[in-house]
Design a protein around this motif. Structure first.
Motif, short mmCIF file in Angstrom:
data_model
loop_
_atom_site.label_atom_id
_atom_site.label_comp_id
_atom_site.label_asym_id
_atom_site.label_seq_id
_atom_site.Cartn_x
_atom_site.Cartn_y
_atom_site.Cartn_z
N PHE A 135 1.00 -1.27 -0.16
CA PHE A 135 0.22 -0.20 -0.43
C PHE A 135 0.78 1.79 -0.06
O PHE A 135 2.15 1.15 0.37
N PRO A 136 0.05 2.28 -0.50
CA PRO A 136 1.46 3.30 -0.74
C PRO A 136 2.06 4.33 0.52
O PRO A 136 1.29 4.30 2.14
N ALA A 137 3.38 4.39 0.29
CA ALA A 137 4.18 5.00 1.74
C ALA A 137 3.14 6.11 2.11
O ALA A 137 2.15 6.19 1.34
N ILE A 138 3.57 6.78 3.02
CA ILE A 138 3.06 8.31 3.47
C ILE A 138 4.05 9.40 2.36
O ILE A 138 3.73 10.61 1.85
N SER A 139 5.70 9.23 2.53
CA SER A 139 6.65 10.01 1.51
C SER A 139 6.55 9.44 0.30
O SER A 139 5.91 8.56 -0.19
N HIS A 151 7.14 0.23 9.16
CA HIS A 151 7.96 0.71 8.48
C HIS A 151 8.79 1.43 8.36
O HIS A 151 8.53 2.22 9.30
N LEU A 152 10.27 1.40 7.57
CA LEU A 152 10.78 2.72 7.70
C LEU A 152 11.24 3.38 6.23
O LEU A 152 11.91 2.12 4.85
N GLU A 153 11.03 4.30 6.26
CA GLU A 153 10.58 4.98 4.17
C GLU A 153 12.33 5.81 4.53
O GLU A 153 12.37 6.87 5.41
N LEU A 154 12.99 5.60 4.25
CA LEU A 154 14.44 6.08 3.72
C LEU A 154 14.49 6.58 1.94
O LEU A 154 13.81 6.41 1.21
N ARG A 155 15.64 7.74 2.15
CA ARG A 155 16.50 8.07 0.96
C ARG A 155 17.70 8.07 1.24
O ARG A 155 18.53 8.41 2.60
N ARG A 156 18.22 7.43 -0.28
CA ARG A 156 19.59 7.53 -0.35
C ARG A 156 20.28 8.62 0.23
O ARG A 156 20.09 9.70 0.07
N GLY A 170 21.04 5.43 3.87
CA GLY A 170 20.28 6.24 4.21
C GLY A 170 20.20 6.94 5.16
O GLY A 170 19.20 6.13 6.50
N THR A 171 18.89 7.96 4.91
CA THR A 171 18.24 8.93 6.30
C THR A 171 17.01 8.69 6.20
O THR A 171 15.98 8.36 4.91
N ILE A 172 16.24 7.95 7.71
CA ILE A 172 14.47 7.90 7.09
C ILE A 172 13.68 8.40 7.64
O ILE A 172 14.54 9.67 8.45
N ILE A 173 12.79 9.32 6.78
CA ILE A 173 11.92 10.79 6.18
C ILE A 173 11.30 9.84 7.30
O ILE A 173 9.82 10.68 7.62
N HIS A 174 10.92 9.08 7.01
CA HIS A 174 9.26 8.69 7.88
C HIS A 174 9.07 6.95 8.25
O HIS A 174 9.70 6.30 8.51
N GLY A 175 8.32 6.91 9.62
CA GLY A 175 8.53 5.28 9.86
C GLY A 175 7.32 5.20 10.33
O GLY A 175 6.33 6.47 10.10
N GLY A 176 6.29 4.12 10.52
CA GLY A 176 5.03 3.78 11.11
C GLY A 176 5.27 2.65 11.60
O GLY A 176 6.00 1.63 11.33
N VAL A 177 4.25 2.25 13.01
CA VAL A 177 4.28 1.15 13.23
C VAL A 177 2.69 1.32 13.09
O VAL A 177 1.43 1.65 13.53
#
Length: 218
Positions: A135-139, A151-156, A170-177
């Protein structure tokens, strides 16, 4: 090689211990792998989702990753080469697109994690092959795996080539549980309910994280 080491405690008692010593500059890659995967245990594992050049979702399992820092929040992910010594799809995707998602692997997801490591026909998504949904991520990053609770959403940040491997920061730009596994009072993830799975030993060893204990800080 086996060495005998004599220990001299402060109270004057001499004891003897045997150690198997490994010279990492001379042993084979397989011997290094066997030794390290039996010492760095348990290791966090995850399913990493990324987007390929055809805008399709790739999902791949990895067992060499860790939190490098918490503020700024940085993850280090180690990825080896394919059997033909070419870069894995995840490396190419992160190099091209920069964004990726780390999806926690639980006991429920363990078998799917295992089967995503196999090669599938070109154009066939691993998620489709192992019957997982996303399902779609927040970022603005690749999607999250539905059955994963964290989930950890990251950018290189960077990709370093070390030997035959790639080290990705990678830097974490958003996390969800999943709220089912989150205690709002203590603001903690309920890992005893999540039951994360980790790697131990060689290619076939796994462990469940369900035996937790705490030690009070002084």
């Amino acid at each position: 090689m086996v060495f005998i080491v004599f220990l001299l405690p402060l109270w004057g008692i001499v004891c003897m211990k045997l150690f198997m010593e490994v010279d990492f500059e001379t042993v084979s890659a397989l011997e290094c792998f066997q030794f390290l995967t039996h010492t760095a245990v348990p290791r966090s594992i995850s399913l990493v989702t990324s987007i390929n050049s055809e805008e399709k979702v790739d999902a791949a399992p990895f067992g060499f990753l860790n939190i490098f820092d918490s503020y700024p929040a940085v993850v280090a992910l180690g990825i080896g080469m394919k059997m033909d010594d070419s870069p894995k799809e995840t490396v190419r995707n992160i190099s091209d697109k920069a964004e990726f998602v780390i999806n926690m692997v639980t006991e429920k997801l363990a078998e799917n994690f295992f089967w995503t490591s196999f090669e599938y026909a070109p154009g066939k998504s691993e998620l489709e092959a192992v019957e997982l949904s996303a399902f779609p991520a927040i970022s603005d990053v690749p999607p999250r795996i539905t059955d994963s609770p964290v989930h950890l959403e990251l950018r290189r940040i960077s990709i370093q080539e070390i030997g035959f491997n790639r080290l990705i920061f990678g830097t974490i730009i958003h996390g969800g549980v999943d709220i089912e596994f989150y205690d709002t009072g203590s603001e903690r993830i309920l890992n005893d309910k999540v039951v994360p799975v980790g790697r131990v030993h060689g290619a076939e060893g796994y462990t469940r994280m369900h035996d937790l204990f705490e030690m009070e800080s002084r």
